[in-house]
Scaffold this motif. Structure first.
Motif, PDB file in Angstrom:
ATOM      1  N   ARG A  99       1.222   4.673   1.930  1.00  0.00           N
ATOM      2  CA  ARG A  99       0.746   5.354   3.137  1.00  0.00           C
ATOM      3  C   ARG A  99       1.565   6.604   3.361  1.00  0.00           C
ATOM      4  O   ARG A  99       2.797   6.537   3.430  1.00  0.00           O
ATOM      5  CB  ARG A  99       0.857   4.426   4.355  1.00  0.00           C
ATOM      6  CG  ARG A  99       0.126   4.946   5.590  1.00  0.00           C
ATOM      7  CD  ARG A  99       0.297   3.997   6.760  1.00  0.00           C
ATOM      8  NE  ARG A  99       1.634   4.089   7.333  1.00  0.00           N
ATOM      9  CZ  ARG A  99       2.100   3.256   8.278  1.00  0.00           C
ATOM     10  NH1 ARG A  99       1.350   2.253   8.709  1.00  0.00           N
ATOM     11  NH2 ARG A  99       3.313   3.414   8.752  1.00  0.00           N
ATOM     12  N   LYS A 124      -5.365   1.686   5.948  1.00  0.00           N
ATOM     13  CA  LYS A 124      -5.101   2.375   4.684  1.00  0.00           C
ATOM     14  C   LYS A 124      -5.581   1.537   3.501  1.00  0.00           C
ATOM     15  O   LYS A 124      -6.157   2.062   2.543  1.00  0.00           O
ATOM     16  CB  LYS A 124      -3.602   2.669   4.559  1.00  0.00           C
ATOM     17  CG  LYS A 124      -3.190   3.328   3.249  1.00  0.00           C
ATOM     18  CD  LYS A 124      -3.902   4.647   3.006  1.00  0.00           C
ATOM     19  CE  LYS A 124      -3.491   5.703   3.992  1.00  0.00           C
ATOM     20  NZ  LYS A 124      -4.064   7.032   3.685  1.00  0.00           N
ATOM     21  N   ALA A 125      -5.372   0.220   3.574  1.00  0.00           N
ATOM     22  CA  ALA A 125      -5.769  -0.660   2.472  1.00  0.00           C
ATOM     23  C   ALA A 125      -7.269  -0.671   2.255  1.00  0.00           C
ATOM     24  O   ALA A 125      -7.749  -0.980   1.160  1.00  0.00           O
ATOM     25  CB  ALA A 125      -5.261  -2.069   2.734  1.00  0.00           C
ATOM     26  N   VAL A 135       0.861  -1.183   0.000  1.00  0.00           N
ATOM     27  CA  VAL A 135       0.000   0.000   0.000  1.00  0.00           C
ATOM     28  C   VAL A 135       0.903   1.241   0.000  1.00  0.00           C
ATOM     29  O   VAL A 135       2.096   1.155   0.292  1.00  0.00           O
ATOM     30  CB  VAL A 135      -0.927   0.045   1.246  1.00  0.00           C
ATOM     31  CG1 VAL A 135      -1.857  -1.146   1.267  1.00  0.00           C
ATOM     32  CG2 VAL A 135      -0.106   0.120   2.532  1.00  0.00           C
ATOM     33  N   LEU A 147       4.642   0.908   1.229  1.00  0.00           N
ATOM     34  CA  LEU A 147       4.808   0.048   2.396  1.00  0.00           C
ATOM     35  C   LEU A 147       4.391  -1.366   2.002  1.00  0.00           C
ATOM     36  O   LEU A 147       3.291  -1.572   1.492  1.00  0.00           O
ATOM     37  CB  LEU A 147       3.942   0.553   3.544  1.00  0.00           C
ATOM     38  CG  LEU A 147       4.045  -0.163   4.890  1.00  0.00           C
ATOM     39  CD1 LEU A 147       5.430   0.033   5.489  1.00  0.00           C
ATOM     40  CD2 LEU A 147       2.981   0.362   5.840  1.00  0.00           C
ATOM     41  N   THR A 167       1.606 -10.600   5.417  1.00  0.00           N
ATOM     42  CA  THR A 167       0.231 -10.637   5.898  1.00  0.00           C
ATOM     43  C   THR A 167      -0.354 -12.035   5.739  1.00  0.00           C
ATOM     44  O   THR A 167      -0.092 -12.721   4.748  1.00  0.00           O
ATOM     45  CB  THR A 167      -0.639  -9.633   5.103  1.00  0.00           C
ATOM     46  OG1 THR A 167      -0.028  -8.339   5.145  1.00  0.00           O
ATOM     47  CG2 THR A 167      -2.044  -9.541   5.663  1.00  0.00           C
ATOM     48  N   LEU A 225       4.102  -5.252   3.535  1.00  0.00           N
ATOM     49  CA  LEU A 225       4.140  -5.985   4.801  1.00  0.00           C
ATOM     50  C   LEU A 225       3.690  -7.432   4.623  1.00  0.00           C
ATOM     51  O   LEU A 225       2.740  -7.710   3.871  1.00  0.00           O
ATOM     52  CB  LEU A 225       3.226  -5.309   5.824  1.00  0.00           C
ATOM     53  CG  LEU A 225       3.633  -3.908   6.275  1.00  0.00           C
ATOM     54  CD1 LEU A 225       2.544  -3.308   7.141  1.00  0.00           C
ATOM     55  CD2 LEU A 225       4.943  -3.955   7.035  1.00  0.00           C
ATOM     56  N   SER A 252      -1.600  -0.212   8.235  1.00  0.00           N
ATOM     57  CA  SER A 252      -1.560  -0.681   6.851  1.00  0.00           C
ATOM     58  C   SER A 252      -2.914  -1.213   6.410  1.00  0.00           C
ATOM     59  O   SER A 252      -3.358  -0.974   5.281  1.00  0.00           O
ATOM     60  CB  SER A 252      -0.495  -1.771   6.701  1.00  0.00           C
ATOM     61  OG  SER A 252      -0.760  -2.860   7.565  1.00  0.00           O
TER      62      SER A 252
END
Length: 214
Positions: A40, A71-72, A38, A45, A49, A47, A68
């Motif tokens: 941000r 934001k997603a 994403v 960024l 998941t 990550l 995150s």
């Protein structure tokens, strides 16, 4: 067939593209972790998941406090990738060393799952992907836990798959010179023997849904 949008059309090594949707499903089902990308605050960024697939829907989850995931879920484009490493390719030249792999890239807008039943279904899909059998074996999610977790759904409509499954691609001169070993070193992900928690009460036997994955 997979979508063929400008964002999912390979620019290089186009012969490694796979357009069969069943192969996308297989890559996602074989993987255990994805990377969620994403933007941000103007900064990219990416990550690791947890995820799970149900048909052509990918579920992602994390804490409600995870910036995150918040934001997603804001109607923004995200990118999810899953990569499976199958082998290290040793060539006769350093330049031609490579990897055998299967990778999937999914693009789209992730949606926050707010309906309680749909959210619980997403959590079950996620659990069954990482630890099959645990949904029926372990304690249910309680209200506090349910409120503390976010579940996002992402449609698999826009996705691409790329694969390499071959030996070294050496230059003819290097093959003729025959000055170095060439081949493939396979890479496998395997489960080891289960390690029971130290605080288990006596008499517990490791359940089949755990031992079956060894």
């Amino acid at each position: 067939m997979l979508s063929t949008t400008p964002r999912t059309t390979l620019g290089r090594k186009k012969h490694r593209a796979v357009t069969d949707r069943a192969v996308l499903h297989a890559v996602l089902d074989d993987g255990l972790i994805c990377h969620l990308g994403v933007v941000r605050d103007g900064v990219p960024l990416v990550l690791p998941t947890g995820y799970g697939r149900d048909g052509d829907t990918l579920y992602l989850h994390g804490s409600t406090g995870a910036a995150s995931l918040r934001k997603a879920s804001e109607d923004l484009d995200v990118c999810v990738t899953v990569t499976l490493l199958d082998g290290i390719v040793y060539a006769r030249s350093v330049n031609n060393h490579s990897m055998n792999y299967r990778s999937a890239v999914i693009l789209g807008k992730a949606k926050l799952v707010t309906d309680a039943d749909a959210k619980m279904h997403g959590l079950k899909v996620l659990t069954d992907h990482l630890a099959p059998g645990s949904w029926e074996h372990a304690r249910e999610v309680n209200a506090k836990e349910f409120a503390a977790v976010s579940v996002l759904s992402l449609d698999l409509a826009e996705a691409s798959v790329k694969m390499r499954a071959e030996g070294p691609d050496d230059e003819a001169d290097d093959v003729g010179a025959d000055t170095a070993w060439a081949g493939v070193l396979p890479v496998r992900t395997v489960f080891g023997a289960p390690e029971p928690s130290a605080d288990l009460s006596p008499g517990w036997v490791i359940p089949p849904h755990v031992t079956d994955r060894e």
